[in-house]
Design a protein around this motif. Structure first.
Motif, PDB file in Angstrom:
ATOM      1  N   GLN A   1      38.092  34.998  44.119  1.00 29.51           N
ATOM      2  CA  GLN A   1      37.539  34.705  42.795  1.00 29.51           C
ATOM      3  C   GLN A   1      38.653  34.483  41.782  1.00 29.51           C
ATOM      4  OE1 GLN A   1      34.141  34.335  42.121  1.00 29.51           O
ATOM      5  NE2 GLN A   1      34.994  33.449  40.277  1.00 29.51           N
ATOM      6  N   GLN A   2      39.726  35.238  41.878  1.00 32.23           N
ATOM      7  CA  GLN A   2      40.860  35.061  40.976  1.00 32.23           C
ATOM      8  C   GLN A   2      41.502  33.687  41.184  1.00 32.23           C
ATOM      9  OE1 GLN A   2      41.807  37.064  38.440  1.00 32.23           O
ATOM     10  NE2 GLN A   2      43.168  35.381  37.922  1.00 32.23           N
ATOM     11  N   VAL A   3      41.664  33.285  42.448  1.00 28.93           N
ATOM     12  CA  VAL A   3      42.220  31.961  42.757  1.00 28.93           C
ATOM     13  C   VAL A   3      41.313  30.872  42.189  1.00 28.93           C
ATOM     14  CG1 VAL A   3      42.725  30.347  44.646  1.00 28.93           C
ATOM     15  CG2 VAL A   3      43.473  32.720  44.814  1.00 28.93           C
ATOM     16  N   LEU A   4      40.002  31.030  42.369  1.00 27.64           N
ATOM     17  CA  LEU A   4      39.047  30.042  41.858  1.00 27.64           C
ATOM     18  C   LEU A   4      39.113  29.948  40.337  1.00 27.64           C
ATOM     19  CD1 LEU A   4      35.899  30.683  44.103  1.00 27.64           C
ATOM     20  CD2 LEU A   4      37.534  28.805  44.254  1.00 27.64           C
ATOM     21  N   ASN A   5      39.223  31.085  39.667  1.00 28.27           N
ATOM     22  CA  ASN A   5      39.317  31.076  38.206  1.00 28.27           C
ATOM     23  C   ASN A   5      40.571  30.343  37.742  1.00 28.27           C
ATOM     24  OD1 ASN A   5      36.905  32.459  37.917  1.00 28.27           O
ATOM     25  ND2 ASN A   5      37.883  34.462  37.761  1.00 28.27           N
TER      26      ASN A   5
END
Length: 136
Positions: free
Chosen positions: A111-115
């Protein structure tokens, strides 16, 4: 009408998609897909964990301690005492809880990578790109 008063339709900016941009878009798609798979796996493991909790609760309600309880190991049922079966259930629950915790950490990292990718891609493409998941 004079030419000065006629307005041309406003064209959407032509944004050039570079190879690096395409790599980011592909990375976003792969990570979104992987996150969906992990969330489905977490849901499945939570259902299994709930089944283990239910089995443990049912086992505690038994009055007769001398009964042998069948416990599934792989594709085979093995009979154990109530106490041994309870211990095996507790060990299975702890292992499953650890697996779920590990999967949730992986989802959080993705999720952090996607953000980060969303920030970069929206900064370049604005409204010309849709990175939001369809909630249907």
């Amino acid at each position: 009408m004079s030419a000065a008063t006629m307005k041309k339709p406003v064209a959407v900016e032509d944004v050039v998609v570079t190879f690096e941009d395409q790599q980011k878009i592909n990375k976003f798609a792969r990570n979104t897909s992987r996150m969906t798979e992990l969330k489905n796996e977490i849901e499945s493991k939570r259902k299994t964990l709930q089944n283990l909790h239910d089995a443990s609760d049912d086992l505690m309600m038994l009055d007769d301690d001398s009964l042998l309880i069948p416990y599934q190991i792989g594709g085979v049922f093995v009979s154990h005492s109530q106490e041994e079966t309870q211990e095996m259930l507790e060990a299975a629950k702890e292992a499953l809880e650890q697996e779920i915790k590990g999967l949730e950490e992986r989802v959080s990292a993705i999720q952090q990578v996607l953000n980060d990718l969303k920030v970069q891609l929206y900064a370049k493409f604005g409204n010309n790109i849709n990175l939001e998941a369809d909630e249907s």
